[in-house]
Enzyme design. Structure first.
Site, PDB file in Angstrom:
ATOM      1  N   ASP A 477     -13.526  -9.334   6.996  1.00  0.00           N
ATOM      2  CA  ASP A 477     -12.579  -9.175   8.102  1.00  0.00           C
ATOM      3  C   ASP A 477     -13.326  -8.988   9.425  1.00  0.00           C
ATOM      4  O   ASP A 477     -14.543  -8.722   9.444  1.00  0.00           O
ATOM      5  CB  ASP A 477     -11.707  -7.948   7.792  1.00  0.00           C
ATOM      6  CG  ASP A 477     -10.344  -8.003   8.454  1.00  0.00           C
ATOM      7  OD1 ASP A 477     -10.147  -8.828   9.351  1.00  0.00           O
ATOM      8  OD2 ASP A 477      -9.483  -7.187   8.074  1.00  0.00           O
ATOM      9  N   ASP A 547      -1.767 -12.245   9.660  1.00  0.00           N
ATOM     10  CA  ASP A 547      -1.241 -10.957   9.188  1.00  0.00           C
ATOM     11  C   ASP A 547       0.278 -10.995   9.101  1.00  0.00           C
ATOM     12  O   ASP A 547       0.887 -10.057   8.599  1.00  0.00           O
ATOM     13  CB  ASP A 547      -1.646  -9.835  10.150  1.00  0.00           C
ATOM     14  CG  ASP A 547      -3.025  -9.310   9.827  1.00  0.00           C
ATOM     15  OD1 ASP A 547      -3.579  -9.673   8.773  1.00  0.00           O
ATOM     16  OD2 ASP A 547      -3.559  -8.527  10.640  1.00  0.00           O
TER      17      ASP A 547
HETATM   18  C1  DGJ Z   1      -6.610  -6.973   9.058  1.00  0.00           C
HETATM   19  C2  DGJ Z   1      -6.371  -7.957   7.961  1.00  0.00           C
HETATM   20  O1  DGJ Z   1      -5.843  -9.124   8.460  1.00  0.00           O
HETATM   21  C3  DGJ Z   1      -5.463  -7.319   6.912  1.00  0.00           C
HETATM   22  O2  DGJ Z   1      -5.157  -8.254   5.925  1.00  0.00           O
HETATM   23  C4  DGJ Z   1      -6.172  -6.133   6.342  1.00  0.00           C
HETATM   24  O3  DGJ Z   1      -7.307  -6.538   5.642  1.00  0.00           O
HETATM   25  C5  DGJ Z   1      -6.524  -5.169   7.452  1.00  0.00           C
HETATM   26  N1  DGJ Z   1      -7.230  -5.809   8.516  1.00  0.00           N
HETATM   27  C6  DGJ Z   1      -7.355  -4.025   6.915  1.00  0.00           C
HETATM   28  O4  DGJ Z   1      -7.772  -3.203   7.906  1.00  0.00           O
END
Ligand code: DGJ
Length: 732
Positions: A477, A547
């Site tokens: 990430d 997201d």
């Molecule tokens: C952002 C990501 O897009 C989510 O899927 C998740 O992994 C969160 N970060 C975790 O902090």
């Protein structure tokens, strides 16, 4: 495919069965472009395409007063001489002058394709592609320029990249080094860009090209969710199925610019490369700078044709290793189920239910390390939190493996929270300008990955966790944009290199992990889809797309993403309702019917859904296992755009055209609607396709269309919100 050099006329012709790309050494010695488009037959001389004219206010290249770069089409134009369009490069020499004259010196034609050192790029075997490397020299300063072109046997695609080599004595400053230009002879095009923001990534935006400049860019240090480093120009009458289109895709993950410059003599220049505003690269004597690759594709079969070329090329010649063309595991990720509030026991309960449903991989998301119980602390401290994982990642992975599931976990290696042991020990490792307070993003700073020692330290910490456990997957990430970019690792003269060196540091860390753990499947992520680009696909074959996991919004996001990126790369999960981003409750079959046009997985606690829904999940997983190869690697067609109507339709067809699956989605009830037919694509017109016990010929389905009725499409209707169906076609 072939690359021909016509010595007498000083012309190059690169061609395959679909495209031709023709260049000439112009009267001033610089490389000019004569033609790019559908294949034409080769001949010795296309010099009639050079413009020889004298015009008022158009300066000419001495001594030949009939030749001006401004009136001709350039391969790699600089500013300051007779070209006035958007320039590909800018050099500053020791005497303060900025003008170069890169004259053709030599060339090399090879089979296959050379690697770009330290950078992601498409690759090809000797029989899949041919490459041309042209060396140009600025005689006054000794600066050399190498223009590289690869033409692929099977795709209407040219990959371009550029190298500067300082063979002179003095240092040269590169203030701009874009990767590619294409000069087109007319301006009758529309421009398409893929724009958005967090949770609404890559929506297509189309506008007419008018005289002047259009550009999209990122100066956020990442390719960004705001603008994607992929653009298209298309003829006004081009649609998904017919007409000409040209795409430019940047194989790079940092700051970029993509521009179309329509001049007043009818020429259209497309340019793409590293954003010059955040770039200043000194080249000492003997130094080399390599600009990343741009992949240029041509289609005369509309936008679907263009996308299919990118999909095939990226699946076959960009993604590497074990996961190349490999169906992706069906996973369950605990993020939306628990966020950071979990224990080993609660995780095992979720995993066990996932196994019962048929999932293959369990992914532990954020919150397993350091003091990470919320997003204010812990980033940088890559040591398991014993309160959550008493036996560490090793014990958890063993317990999950014992259930018959593979195991993976989440990292965010480029970041540090101010509240972390790492930051307390090395505050100078985070980007910040001395004496100024740096901006925060999600309560975190960005680590200075332009410094090798920082990359090495993070590698060592994470290596220990990965090596000790049995890890099959990593979600990498990256949750903020870059600001305050200043490196304590170099002096003032090299600060202009830091943005690019940061990206190289990210690639370096990926390469080290891949080398150490070649079987791990990496999924990139940046608050969802903020770094969804071809550069990262070289390292991480799939990317968490957004997201926003709301089924209805995902139709839009995945539809937009499909223009430039293969379905195999689109991370897509079924999550809980009401959706955490939109508060909308879209039925579970709709959510799954969208997610299966992606890598497919779940992001919820299956213990918390009804028995009826759990049975549906089991069926969905079984269906996906049977069909994932077709979904992820079949030929994908966009049929009806959700950006234009409340209905969306897309489909995939197998290579042998024997199988296809159509996805239909109705977002918003259309009361008292007409009975619809959906014209399909990509089938064999002579094949008889079965839908259940009904049979239709391919030509019927493509010309008459698939009739929306209970026999073909079940209870799908556009008279209700969020109805969807998948229609499987099989030719026996
Ligand atoms: C952002 C990501 O897009 C989510 O899927 C998740 O992994 C969160 N970060 C975790 O902090």
């Amino acid at each position: 495919m072939n690359i021909i050099w016509h010595d007498k006329t000083q012309q190059f012709h690169l061609y395959n069965d679909e495209i031709s790309y023709i260049m000439v050494v112009q009267p001033n010695g610089e490389m000019g472009q004569l033609y790019f488009g559908g294949k034409i037959r080769d001949k010795e001389d296309f010099s009639y395409l050079l413009v020889r004219q004298m015009k008022s206010q158009v300066p000419a290249d001495a001594p030949d007063e009939t030749f001006s770069m401004e009136l001709n089409r350039q391969e790699y134009p600089g500013f300051g001489s007779t070209d006035f369009g958007i320039n590909a490069y800018e050099t500053v020499y020791a005497d303060g002058s900025r003008i170069s004259n890169f004259r053709y010196s030599s060339h090399e034609i090879i089979y296959g394709k050379r690697k770009l050192e330290g950078l992601p790029a498409t690759y090809a075997s000797d029989d899949e592609a041919m490459s041309l490397i042209i060396t140009l020299v600025d005689e006054l300063t000794g600066l050399n320029l190498e223009l590289s072109y690869t033409i692929f046997r099977d795709y209407p695609v040219i990959a371009k990249s550029v190298r500067f080599i300082n063979k002179g004595e003095a240092t040269v400053i590169l203030n701009r080094a874009l990767s590619a230009c294409i000069d087109l002879p007319d301006q009758n095009y529309e421009w398409m860009q893929f724009s958005g923001a967090w949770a609404r990534e890559r929506f297509p935006v189309t506008r007419k090209i008018e005289r002047g400049m259009i550009s999209v860019e990122s100066k956020r240090g990442i390719s960004s969710s705001n603008q994607n480093p992929f653009v298209i120009v298309k003829r006004p009458n081009t649609d998904e199925f017919i007409g000409e289109a040209i795409g430019m895709s940047f194989v790079y993950s940092g700051n970029f610019i993509a521009a179309a410059d329509a001049d007043c003599y009818g020429k259209l220049r497309l340019a793409m490369g590293i954003h010059p505003d955040t770039f200043r690269w000194p080249l000492d004597s003997g130094d080399v700078f390599t600009a990343p690759e741009v992949v240029i594709a041509y289609s005369n079969d509309g936008l679907n044709g263009l996308s299919q070329s990118y999909h095939a090329l990226y699946n076959n010649n960009l993604v590497r290793g074990k996961w190349k063309k490999t169906p992706r595991p069906i996973l369950l990720n605990n993020w939306e189920a628990t966020f950071m509030d979990f224990t080993q026991d609660s995780i095992l309960k979720i995993a066990s239910k996932a196994k019962e449903a048929g999932a293959e991989l369990f992914v532990l998301d954020d919150g397993w390390f350091g003091a990470r119980n919320d997003d204010y602390a812990g980033l940088g401290d890559w040591v398991e939190n014993p309160a959550k994982l008493p036996g560490g990642m090793k014990e958890l992975s063993e317990k999950i493996n014992a259930m018959g599931l593979k195991f993976g976990f989440w990292i965010e290696p480029e970041m540090v929270n101010p509240d972390s042991d790492l930051y307390r020990a090395h505050p100078d490792w985070a980007f910040a300008v001395p004496g100024r307070i740096p901006a925060l993003g999600r309560h975190q700073y960005v680590l200075d990955f332009s410094r090798d020692e920082v990359v090495d330290y993070i590698f060592d910490m994470l290596y220990r966790v990965i090596k000790d456990a049995n890890i099959s997957y990593i979600k990498w990430d990256m949750n903020r944009t870059l600001t305050d970019v200043y490196s304590n690792g170099v002096g003032p003269k090299l600060q202009g290199c830091v943005y690019h060196k940061y990206v190289l540091g990210v690639y370096k860390l990926y390469s080290r992990f891949i080398e150490a753990f070649p079987n791990i499947l990496f999924e990139s992520c940046s608050s969802g889809g903020s770094r969804f680009d071809a550069g990262l696909l070289y390292y991480a074959p799939q990317a968490w797309c957004s997201d926003n996991t709301d089924g209805a919004d995902r139709v839009l996001i995945q539809y937009g993403t499909s223009y430039g990126y293969p379905i195999s790369s689109i991370g897509a999960h079924v999550s809980a309702i009401p959706n955490q981003q939109t508060d909308r409750s879209v039925p579970i079959d709709f959510r799954a019917n969208v997610a299966c046009f992606g890598t497919f997985g779940y992001e919820l606690d299956l213990n918390h859904i009804s028995d009826e829904e759990f049975e549906m999940v089991k069926e969905q997983i079984a269906f996906m296992k049977e069909n994932r190869e077709l979904f992820q690697y079949g030929r994908f067609y966009r049929l009806i755009s959700p950006f234009e109507t409340d209905v969306n339709a897309w489909m995939v067809v197998s290579d042998d055209k024997k199988k296809a699956i159509v996805g239909l989605y109705s977002m918003r009830a259309n009361v008292n609607s007409i009975n619809g037919r959906i014209r399909l694509a990509g089938l064999d017109e002579n094949n008889l396709y079965y839908i259940g016990s009904n049979a239709f010929y391919g030509d019927e389905l493509m010309k008459v269309g698939l009739t929306v009725n209970p026999e073909n499409t079940g209870d799908f209707t556009i008279e209700q919100d969020y109805k969807s169906c998948l229609v499987s076609l099989e030719s026996k």
